[in-house]
Design a protein around this motif. Sequence first.
Motif, mmCIF file in Angstrom:
data_model
loop_
_atom_site.group_PDB
_atom_site.id
_atom_site.type_symbol
_atom_site.label_atom_id
_atom_site.label_comp_id
_atom_site.label_asym_id
_atom_site.label_seq_id
_atom_site.Cartn_x
_atom_site.Cartn_y
_atom_site.Cartn_z
ATOM 1 N N TYR A 67 9.889 33.438 72.982
ATOM 2 C CA TYR A 67 10.805 34.610 73.210
ATOM 3 C C TYR A 67 11.305 34.839 74.473
ATOM 4 O O TYR A 67 12.572 34.959 74.719
ATOM 5 C CB TYR A 67 10.097 35.770 72.570
ATOM 6 C CG TYR A 67 10.816 37.027 72.701
ATOM 7 C CD1 TYR A 67 12.312 37.356 72.187
ATOM 8 C CD2 TYR A 67 10.202 38.286 73.137
ATOM 9 C CE1 TYR A 67 12.985 38.192 72.241
ATOM 10 C CE2 TYR A 67 10.776 39.481 73.367
ATOM 11 C CZ TYR A 67 12.361 39.609 72.887
ATOM 12 O OH TYR A 67 13.020 40.791 72.812
ATOM 13 N N MET B 4 6.099 34.996 76.240
ATOM 14 C CA MET B 4 6.016 35.619 74.837
ATOM 15 C C MET B 4 6.415 34.600 73.836
ATOM 16 O O MET B 4 7.505 34.056 73.852
ATOM 17 C CB MET B 4 6.629 36.850 74.736
ATOM 18 C CG MET B 4 6.116 37.875 75.951
ATOM 19 S SD MET B 4 7.224 39.265 75.811
ATOM 20 C CE MET B 4 6.928 39.882 77.800
ATOM 21 N N TYR B 5 5.665 34.692 72.865
ATOM 22 C CA TYR B 5 6.048 33.995 71.493
ATOM 23 C C TYR B 5 6.088 34.790 70.289
ATOM 24 O O TYR B 5 5.049 35.514 70.353
ATOM 25 C CB TYR B 5 5.035 32.679 71.277
ATOM 26 C CG TYR B 5 5.183 31.860 72.460
ATOM 27 C CD1 TYR B 5 5.952 30.417 72.291
ATOM 28 C CD2 TYR B 5 4.429 31.735 73.536
ATOM 29 C CE1 TYR B 5 5.983 29.577 73.479
ATOM 30 C CE2 TYR B 5 4.684 31.146 74.622
ATOM 31 C CZ TYR B 5 5.601 29.640 74.410
ATOM 32 O OH TYR B 5 5.529 28.704 75.357
ATOM 33 N N ILE B 6 7.129 34.693 69.319
ATOM 34 C CA ILE B 6 7.053 35.366 68.130
ATOM 35 C C ILE B 6 7.054 34.393 66.946
ATOM 36 O O ILE B 6 7.188 33.014 67.312
ATOM 37 C CB ILE B 6 8.241 36.470 68.277
ATOM 38 C CG1 ILE B 6 9.477 35.553 68.392
ATOM 39 C CG2 ILE B 6 7.933 37.235 69.165
ATOM 40 C CD1 ILE B 6 10.747 36.234 68.141
ATOM 41 N N ASN B 7 6.737 35.026 65.858
ATOM 42 C CA ASN B 7 6.895 34.023 64.555
ATOM 43 C C ASN B 7 6.138 33.031 64.602
ATOM 44 O O ASN B 7 6.312 31.947 64.316
ATOM 45 C CB ASN B 7 8.181 33.777 64.208
ATOM 46 C CG ASN B 7 9.348 34.859 64.030
ATOM 47 O OD1 ASN B 7 8.710 35.908 63.556
ATOM 48 N ND2 ASN B 7 10.448 34.837 64.377
ATOM 49 N N PRO C 32 13.250 39.287 76.463
ATOM 50 C CA PRO C 32 12.746 40.527 77.000
ATOM 51 C C PRO C 32 13.309 41.019 78.050
ATOM 52 O O PRO C 32 13.914 40.246 79.101
ATOM 53 C CB PRO C 32 11.189 40.209 77.034
ATOM 54 C CG PRO C 32 11.216 38.662 77.194
ATOM 55 C CD PRO C 32 12.590 38.036 76.423
ATOM 56 N N ASN D 200 5.150 49.821 74.367
ATOM 57 C CA ASN D 200 6.319 48.855 75.150
ATOM 58 C C ASN D 200 5.892 48.568 76.775
ATOM 59 O O ASN D 200 6.692 48.409 77.486
ATOM 60 C CB ASN D 200 7.861 49.444 75.065
ATOM 61 C CG ASN D 200 7.906 50.686 75.700
ATOM 62 O OD1 ASN D 200 6.853 51.600 75.741
ATOM 63 N ND2 ASN D 200 8.970 50.975 76.296
ATOM 64 N N ASP E 155 -4.298 35.776 65.628
ATOM 65 C CA ASP E 155 -3.617 36.403 64.687
ATOM 66 C C ASP E 155 -4.076 36.223 63.428
ATOM 67 O O ASP E 155 -5.348 36.013 63.129
ATOM 68 C CB ASP E 155 -2.224 36.349 65.013
ATOM 69 C CG ASP E 155 -1.956 34.557 64.773
ATOM 70 O OD1 ASP E 155 -2.819 33.953 64.063
ATOM 71 O OD2 ASP E 155 -1.006 34.160 64.943
ATOM 72 N N TYR F 207 1.155 36.977 73.806
ATOM 73 C CA TYR F 207 1.621 36.991 75.316
ATOM 74 C C TYR F 207 0.318 36.019 75.865
ATOM 75 O O TYR F 207 -0.703 35.809 75.617
ATOM 76 C CB TYR F 207 0.965 38.281 75.947
ATOM 77 C CG TYR F 207 1.768 39.301 75.312
ATOM 78 C CD1 TYR F 207 3.003 39.762 75.831
ATOM 79 C CD2 TYR F 207 1.697 39.831 73.948
ATOM 80 C CE1 TYR F 207 3.818 40.892 75.450
ATOM 81 C CE2 TYR F 207 2.345 40.879 73.510
ATOM 82 C CZ TYR F 207 3.512 41.532 74.304
ATOM 83 O OH TYR F 207 4.311 42.570 73.720
ATOM 84 N N TYR G 2 -2.817 38.848 71.708
ATOM 85 C CA TYR G 2 -1.933 38.682 70.540
ATOM 86 C C TYR G 2 -1.849 40.237 70.152
ATOM 87 O O TYR G 2 -2.780 40.953 70.123
ATOM 88 C CB TYR G 2 -2.515 37.958 69.132
ATOM 89 C CG TYR G 2 -1.466 38.405 68.010
ATOM 90 C CD1 TYR G 2 -0.451 37.295 67.877
ATOM 91 C CD2 TYR G 2 -1.724 39.323 66.973
ATOM 92 C CE1 TYR G 2 0.534 37.888 66.789
ATOM 93 C CE2 TYR G 2 -0.781 39.365 65.983
ATOM 94 C CZ TYR G 2 0.272 38.429 65.725
ATOM 95 O OH TYR G 2 1.186 38.726 64.761
ATOM 96 N N LEU H 298 11.956 45.000 74.059
ATOM 97 C CA LEU H 298 11.561 43.772 73.220
ATOM 98 C C LEU H 298 12.592 43.551 71.975
ATOM 99 O O LEU H 298 12.281 43.154 71.178
ATOM 100 C CB LEU H 298 10.051 43.735 72.721
ATOM 101 C CG LEU H 298 9.160 43.525 73.668
ATOM 102 C CD1 LEU H 298 7.673 43.596 73.519
ATOM 103 C CD2 LEU H 298 9.319 42.633 74.805
ATOM 104 N N ILE I 158 3.508 39.430 68.514
ATOM 105 C CA ILE I 158 3.848 38.740 69.777
ATOM 106 C C ILE I 158 2.451 38.094 70.172
ATOM 107 O O ILE I 158 1.434 38.870 70.655
ATOM 108 C CB ILE I 158 4.449 39.623 70.800
ATOM 109 C CG1 ILE I 158 5.822 40.271 70.156
ATOM 110 C CG2 ILE I 158 4.913 38.765 72.182
ATOM 111 C CD1 ILE I 158 6.554 40.944 71.240
#
Length: 293
Positions: free
Chosen positions: A128, A120-123, A167, A145, A64, A110, A104, A162, A108
């Motif tokens: 998530y 899944m991870y965010i921020n 999810p 999507n 990222d 993955y 990435y 999402l 998100i």
Amino acid sequence: MPFHVATRADDVDKHEFDVNQLIYHKGKLYSAGDDGKIKMWAPDLKFLNEVQAHPCSILSITADDNAIYSCSNDGTVKSWELETLRKKKVFLEDKEVEFWKVKYDKGILYIGDNQGNVRMYINSGMFYGSINVANPVKDLAIKDNVIFTTKDNDVIVTNMNLQGEKPQFGIMATIMGRGPLALVDNKVIFMSRDGKDIIVNKIHEQQHLKLFAKIAGAHDMIVNGATAVNWDGNSWLFTAGWDKVIKQWKVANDSLKADGFCNIDFIVNTMVYGDKDQIYAAGGDGHLARLDL
């Protein structure tokens, strides 16, 4: 000048064992392999830096804006600083599974494993949710999507919502085929089960798929690496594998047409596009090359 090998990594700098993944990010190339190392390269394949990231094979890396993420069959996902490759943290650890794929996309991260889970991870670190696609996740690609996952026999097409707190998902289709996966424009590309035919499906607005093109016997041996890109309005696919031949294909007018090839002296495991008209390939015994069009 035709499609050709322009430069290679020096033998003293290359990986000790096979390279499994390449990514090109912010003007630098990153490679990861069976020696457990992540290496960073300039576009001309001048060696810049490395880290012993895992004690065994690194199966996948992604990035990222702030970090490189690596996953391994040692049951960990780790993060690293982009420029220095200094360790940031052990992002995820679960000794009951092997993490096979990190990707990435649009905020998100993955993470796919050998049990068919995609976490899944965010921020940059907040969990998530997860989905299960019923098959081990060796390769993974995301288009809007829709998530495509595959191992050796089937490509699983999953629709995701999402927008909620967690999810929501539903499996849309199971298509006979295998990785490597590649996306370009509104098309998803993968291989037949025997790994030698190229299959291109068009993704329509309603997210259903329609066969766009199929090239039977595209390679004489199994394809391990593929990358697709749109340069100046022209879409290209590059494929390579056990036959040590890198092939270029033009994706246009409802067809896939051969548009050049280049022989290389190592088995190709992974490919990625770099700056315009440049392709990177890596694989057997740690070799890494840049090809120019």
